[in-house]
Design an enzyme around this catalytic site. Structure first.
Site, PDB file in Angstrom:
ATOM      1  N   PRO A  84       0.840  -1.204   0.000  1.00  0.00           N
ATOM      2  CA  PRO A  84       0.000   0.000   0.000  1.00  0.00           C
ATOM      3  C   PRO A  84       0.869   1.246   0.000  1.00  0.00           C
ATOM      4  CG  PRO A  84      -0.857  -1.602   1.545  1.00  0.00           C
ATOM      5  CD  PRO A  84       0.466  -2.138   1.070  1.00  0.00           C
ATOM      6  N   CYS A  85       0.457   2.242  -0.782  1.00  0.00           N
ATOM      7  CA  CYS A  85       1.368   3.353  -1.064  1.00  0.00           C
ATOM      8  C   CYS A  85       0.860   4.701  -0.584  1.00  0.00           C
ATOM      9  CB  CYS A  85       1.618   3.418  -2.569  1.00  0.00           C
ATOM     10  SG  CYS A  85       0.092   3.429  -3.561  1.00  0.00           S
TER      11      CYS A  85
END
Length: 347
Positions: A84-85
């Site tokens: 997840p960014c």
């Protein structure tokens, strides 16, 4: 010895990376993700693979070894990490809420250190390079080098890799068995347009807003309020935007009054003859970007969003409207993943 490449997809989501790697001929052993909502979709499309519903922060490499019977120093093993960014995303406005994602690469690193697979692939947002005062990526690169990996990384445009979207992504390919890292060659194509992927000619019928598709095709569309429907009705086809109703007191939005250049694409329509804007987790809502259908008075359907992400039309998504939109929007476009996998195979 079996020379076929095989992969474990960390942070797998609905399986965009797994889909592309599988299309290239890589055997998918498992997908790992914290969110249980992805399980049914992942297993429906990746027969023979496992879905491991675990938090990688607490999950231990020894547990993965037992789960999949993996060997250490396997030259044919690929670890894929698309964490997840939110922390590095330029659209993130509340960084402390997503700070947990700052350290997920370090958690991914624990598994690489334990197994030392032949290849490592990382995909993320470009902000992972630009973040100031953040040494997570630099530490990860030092770790790879120390453990005998050669690597290359760059920010790529997805429309140069077969995906009809204006979208930039960070990609890293590392190898312990070769010093000759080859990225897929960029391909400039004028036919990577919305029209080539959705529309009547591509098997997408005319639909109203709020349509619920009873079939697995999942060509479902979100409902629109009467006012938002009216806004679309007066928005010009094929690329029109909210400037067409900015002077209409009944339709103009207070937050945008006098701010004609402020998020101008919101409530806009896509162009037929251009790539799509980035398909996000909220692409079904016209209020969240340029997600209006080029001609029809509705937002994009779930299947249209999936097509613009380059998922095969028979890829099955399981869940409700919002959940499936999240699955599609969070995914790595399979066509880009396929080309990354092919570059590893050819290497």
């Amino acid at each position: 010895m079996d020379k076929k490449l095989k992969a474990v997809d960390f942070f797998c989501g609905a399986g965009g990376m797994s889909c592309g790697f599988s299309q290239a001929g890589v055997e998918i052993l498992a997908g790992i993700d914290l969110e249980k909502q992805f399980k049914e979709t992942y297993l429906a499309n990746h027969k023979g693979a496992k879905f491991i519903n675990r938090d990688i922060v607490r999950y231990q490499p020894q547990e993965l070894q037992e789960e999949l019977n993996l060997n250490k120093f396997d030259d044919q093993l690929i670890f894929i990490g698309c964490s997840p960014c939110q922390y590095w995303s330029k659209i993130n406005n509340v960084r402390h809420k997503s700070s947990f994602s700052n350290n997920l690469i370090a958690d991914f690193q624990r598994f690489i250190k334990f197994f030392v697979p032949g290849y490592v692939v990382v995909e993320n947002v470009p902000g992972i390079i630009k973040s100031k005062n953040n040494h997570v990526l630099l530490d990860f690169l030092d770790f790879l080098k120390f453990n005998g990996y050669s690597y290359e990384y760059k920010v790529v445009r997805t429309d140069h890799f077969g995906v009809p979207q204006k979208r930039n992504r960070f990609v890293l390919i590392a190898s312990r068995v070769s010093t000759n890292i080859q990225f897929p060659s960029p391909e400039l194509r004028e036919d990577l347009t919305v029209k080539k992927f959705i529309g009547k000619e591509r098997g997408f019928p005319v639909l109203p807003a709020g349509y619920s598709d009873p079939e697995d095709f999942m060509n479902t569309t979100a409902s629109l309020s009467p006012k938002n429907l009216k806004r679309l009705e007066v928005t010009p086809h094929n690329g029109g935007d909210r400037m067409s109703w900015k002077d209409d007191e009944s339709l103009q939005i207070e937050a945008y009054r006098g701010k004609d250049h402020y998020y101008r694409s919101v409530y806009g329509r896509l162009w037929w003859d251009r790539p799509s804007t980035t398909i996000t987790t909220r692409f079904i809502a016209t209020s969240c970007g340029r997600f209006g259908h080029p001609d029809e008075n509705r937002g994009l359907s779930l299947r249209e969003g999936a097509a613009l992400q380059t998922f095969p039309t028979d890829y099955k998504f399981v869940g409700g409207l919002v959940s499936i939109a999240k699955q599609i929007g969070n995914a790595v476009p399979p066509e880009m993943a396929r080309r990354i996998a092919l570059s590893i195979i050819q290497n």
